[in-house]
Design an enzyme around this catalytic site. Structure first.
Site, PDB file in Angstrom:
ATOM      1  N   LYS A  70     -64.961-113.662  35.388  1.00 22.86           N
ATOM      2  CA  LYS A  70     -64.006-114.401  34.544  1.00 22.86           C
ATOM      3  C   LYS A  70     -63.402-113.286  33.565  1.00 22.86           C
ATOM      4  O   LYS A  70     -62.411-113.779  32.929  1.00 22.86           O
ATOM      5  CB  LYS A  70     -64.946-115.699  33.524  1.00 22.86           C
ATOM      6  CG  LYS A  70     -65.727-116.363  34.689  1.00 22.86           C
ATOM      7  CD  LYS A  70     -66.636-117.010  33.648  1.00 22.86           C
ATOM      8  CE  LYS A  70     -67.805-117.907  34.378  1.00 22.86           C
ATOM      9  NZ  LYS A  70     -68.853-118.398  33.329  1.00 22.86           N
TER      10      LYS A  70
ATOM     11  N   GLU B 287     -58.566-106.006  36.416  1.00 24.69           N
ATOM     12  CA  GLU B 287     -59.604-106.134  35.809  1.00 24.69           C
ATOM     13  C   GLU B 287     -59.757-105.947  34.298  1.00 24.69           C
ATOM     14  O   GLU B 287     -58.851-105.090  34.020  1.00 24.69           O
ATOM     15  CB  GLU B 287     -60.618-104.983  36.497  1.00 24.69           C
ATOM     16  CG  GLU B 287     -61.726-105.645  37.574  1.00 24.69           C
ATOM     17  CD  GLU B 287     -62.592-106.056  37.101  1.00 24.69           C
ATOM     18  OE1 GLU B 287     -62.660-107.009  35.934  1.00 24.69           O
ATOM     19  OE2 GLU B 287     -63.704-106.307  37.794  1.00 24.69           O
TER      20      GLU B 287
ATOM     21  N   ASP C 265     -66.971-100.438  34.333  1.00 25.16           N
ATOM     22  CA  ASP C 265     -68.062 -99.936  33.582  1.00 25.16           C
ATOM     23  C   ASP C 265     -68.923 -98.957  34.515  1.00 25.16           C
ATOM     24  O   ASP C 265     -68.507 -97.732  34.530  1.00 25.16           O
ATOM     25  CB  ASP C 265     -69.039-101.237  33.257  1.00 25.16           C
ATOM     26  CG  ASP C 265     -69.911-100.927  32.297  1.00 25.16           C
ATOM     27  OD1 ASP C 265     -70.606 -99.695  32.281  1.00 25.16           O
ATOM     28  OD2 ASP C 265     -70.358-101.781  31.186  1.00 25.16           O
TER      29      ASP C 265
ATOM     30  N   LYS D 253     -65.034 -97.228  30.912  1.00 24.65           N
ATOM     31  CA  LYS D 253     -65.998 -96.605  30.324  1.00 24.65           C
ATOM     32  C   LYS D 253     -66.420 -95.146  30.962  1.00 24.65           C
ATOM     33  O   LYS D 253     -67.136 -95.252  31.927  1.00 24.65           O
ATOM     34  CB  LYS D 253     -67.190 -97.377  29.949  1.00 24.65           C
ATOM     35  CG  LYS D 253     -67.093 -98.521  28.885  1.00 24.65           C
ATOM     36  CD  LYS D 253     -68.505 -99.148  28.931  1.00 24.65           C
ATOM     37  CE  LYS D 253     -68.420-100.447  27.902  1.00 24.65           C
ATOM     38  NZ  LYS D 253     -69.828-100.982  27.976  1.00 24.65           N
TER      39      LYS D 253
ATOM     40  N   ARG E 295     -65.398-114.262  24.565  1.00 30.54           N
ATOM     41  CA  ARG E 295     -64.073-114.060  25.504  1.00 30.54           C
ATOM     42  C   ARG E 295     -62.925-114.297  24.801  1.00 30.54           C
ATOM     43  O   ARG E 295     -61.879-113.729  24.991  1.00 30.54           O
ATOM     44  CB  ARG E 295     -64.169-114.717  26.819  1.00 30.54           C
ATOM     45  CG  ARG E 295     -65.546-114.395  27.560  1.00 30.54           C
ATOM     46  CD  ARG E 295     -65.235-115.098  29.008  1.00 30.54           C
ATOM     47  NE  ARG E 295     -66.438-115.232  29.747  1.00 30.54           N
ATOM     48  CZ  ARG E 295     -66.831-114.347  30.427  1.00 30.54           C
ATOM     49  NH1 ARG E 295     -66.133-113.319  30.701  1.00 30.54           N
ATOM     50  NH2 ARG E 295     -68.061-114.669  31.280  1.00 30.54           N
TER      51      ARG E 295
HETATM   52  C1  PRP Z   1     -67.577-107.581  34.414  1.00 31.05           C
HETATM   53  C2  PRP Z   1     -66.305-106.987  34.655  1.00 31.05           C
HETATM   54  C3  PRP Z   1     -66.208-106.507  35.854  1.00 31.05           C
HETATM   55  C4  PRP Z   1     -67.629-105.705  36.021  1.00 31.05           C
HETATM   56  C5  PRP Z   1     -67.565-104.256  35.563  1.00 31.05           C
HETATM   57  O1  PRP Z   1     -67.902-108.687  35.051  1.00 31.05           O
HETATM   58  O2  PRP Z   1     -65.503-108.390  34.561  1.00 31.05           O
HETATM   59  O3  PRP Z   1     -65.991-107.405  36.793  1.00 31.05           O
HETATM   60  O4  PRP Z   1     -68.470-106.352  35.049  1.00 31.05           O
HETATM   61  O5  PRP Z   1     -68.703-103.674  35.778  1.00 31.05           O
HETATM   62  P1  PRP Z   1     -69.156-102.657  36.738  1.00 31.05           P
HETATM   63  O6  PRP Z   1     -68.180-101.575  36.722  1.00 31.05           O
HETATM   64  O7  PRP Z   1     -70.489-101.882  36.118  1.00 31.05           O
HETATM   65  O8  PRP Z   1     -69.439-103.265  37.990  1.00 31.05           O
HETATM   66  P2  PRP Z   1     -69.198-109.569  34.806  1.00 31.05           P
HETATM   67  O9  PRP Z   1     -70.209-109.210  36.067  1.00 31.05           O
HETATM   68  O10 PRP Z   1     -69.829-109.298  33.640  1.00 31.05           O
HETATM   69  O11 PRP Z   1     -68.746-110.900  34.956  1.00 31.05           O
HETATM   70  P3  PRP Z   1     -67.697-111.932  34.068  1.00 31.05           P
HETATM   71  O12 PRP Z   1     -66.243-111.063  34.415  1.00 31.05           O
HETATM   72  O13 PRP Z   1     -67.982-113.091  34.466  1.00 31.05           O
HETATM   73  O14 PRP Z   1     -68.124-111.432  32.644  1.00 31.05           O
END
Ligand code: PRP
Length: 183
Positions: free
Chosen positions: A47, A103, A107, A135, A169
């Site tokens: 999301k 995106e 992370d 990051k 959010r």
């Molecule tokens: C977050 C963000 C990316 C992902 C990045 O999503 O939106 O999709 O994490 O992290 P990474 O580089 O360590 O894979 P999350 O899984 O928290 O779901 P959300 O978007 O629904 O909050």
């Protein structure tokens, strides 16, 4: 909601709404040039990417369709496995399309690295990434991102789509969550 509305719950504002607006205009101008005459499809990852997709798509001076994926880490619930489960697949056949994944944040890079491989196997003409935030010090795998908004430190950030326990959010800025909120 602005950062000032929840100043007791954050420590630092990393990126303001104004910073984001300027950056989106700059990247939209680059994307318009790079994809001129091409069959571009924006794919948002739910999301977190909802806010950036909504503002970025509207900053583009061209007609462009949007589609969405929802993914989550498989099994244990930890992200470190790098194994991703599709919770909502694309509605669009991306064969021969130029896909730009939108995106909110890179992370560890595990989500995007998996998505890039998955999209490549569907026969897209090209697959590139626009991540508003990255990051660099948290990277577990390298992800080639053609467009990056802001590099930020490895802190617990919230806002502009990024959540803590589904909250924050709707913050217009990107800020560091105060430790007392989650500890
Ligand atoms: C977050 C963000 C990316 C992902 C990045 O999503 O939106 O999709 O994490 O992290 P990474 O580089 O360590 O894979 P999350 O899984 O928290 O779901 P959300 O978007 O629904 O909050």
């Amino acid at each position: 909601m602005r950062a000032a509305d929840i100043s007791d719950q954050i420590t630092t504002v990393l990126v303001t709404e104004e910073d984001i607006r300027e950056k989106l205009a700059e990247i939209a101008a680059r994307v318009a040039v790079d994809y001129a005459g091409k069959d571009l499809l924006l794919v948002g990852v739910l999301k977190g990417a909802v806010m950036v997709m909504a503002d970025f798509a509207r900053a583009l001076p061209m007609v462009v369709p949007m589609d969405w994926m929802a993914v989550s880490s498989y099994g244990s619930g930890t992200k470190s496995s790098g194994v991703v489960q599709i919770r909502k697949d694309l509605d669009t056949d991306i064969h021969d399309k130029h896909v730009l994944i939108v995106e909110d944040i890179i992370d560890s890079g595990l989500t995007l690295s998996w998505l890039l491989e998955n999209f490549a196997s569907r026969g897209a003409a090209s697959v590139e990434v626009f991540a508003l935030l990255r990051k660099p010090e948290a990277a577990k795998v390298h992800v080639e991102s053609k467009y990056v908004g802001f590099d930020i430190p490895t802190e617990f950030v919230i806002g502009y789509g990024l959540d803590y326990d589904e909250k924050y959010r709707n913050l217009r800025d990107v800020a560091v969550l105060a430790p007392h909120v989650y500890s």
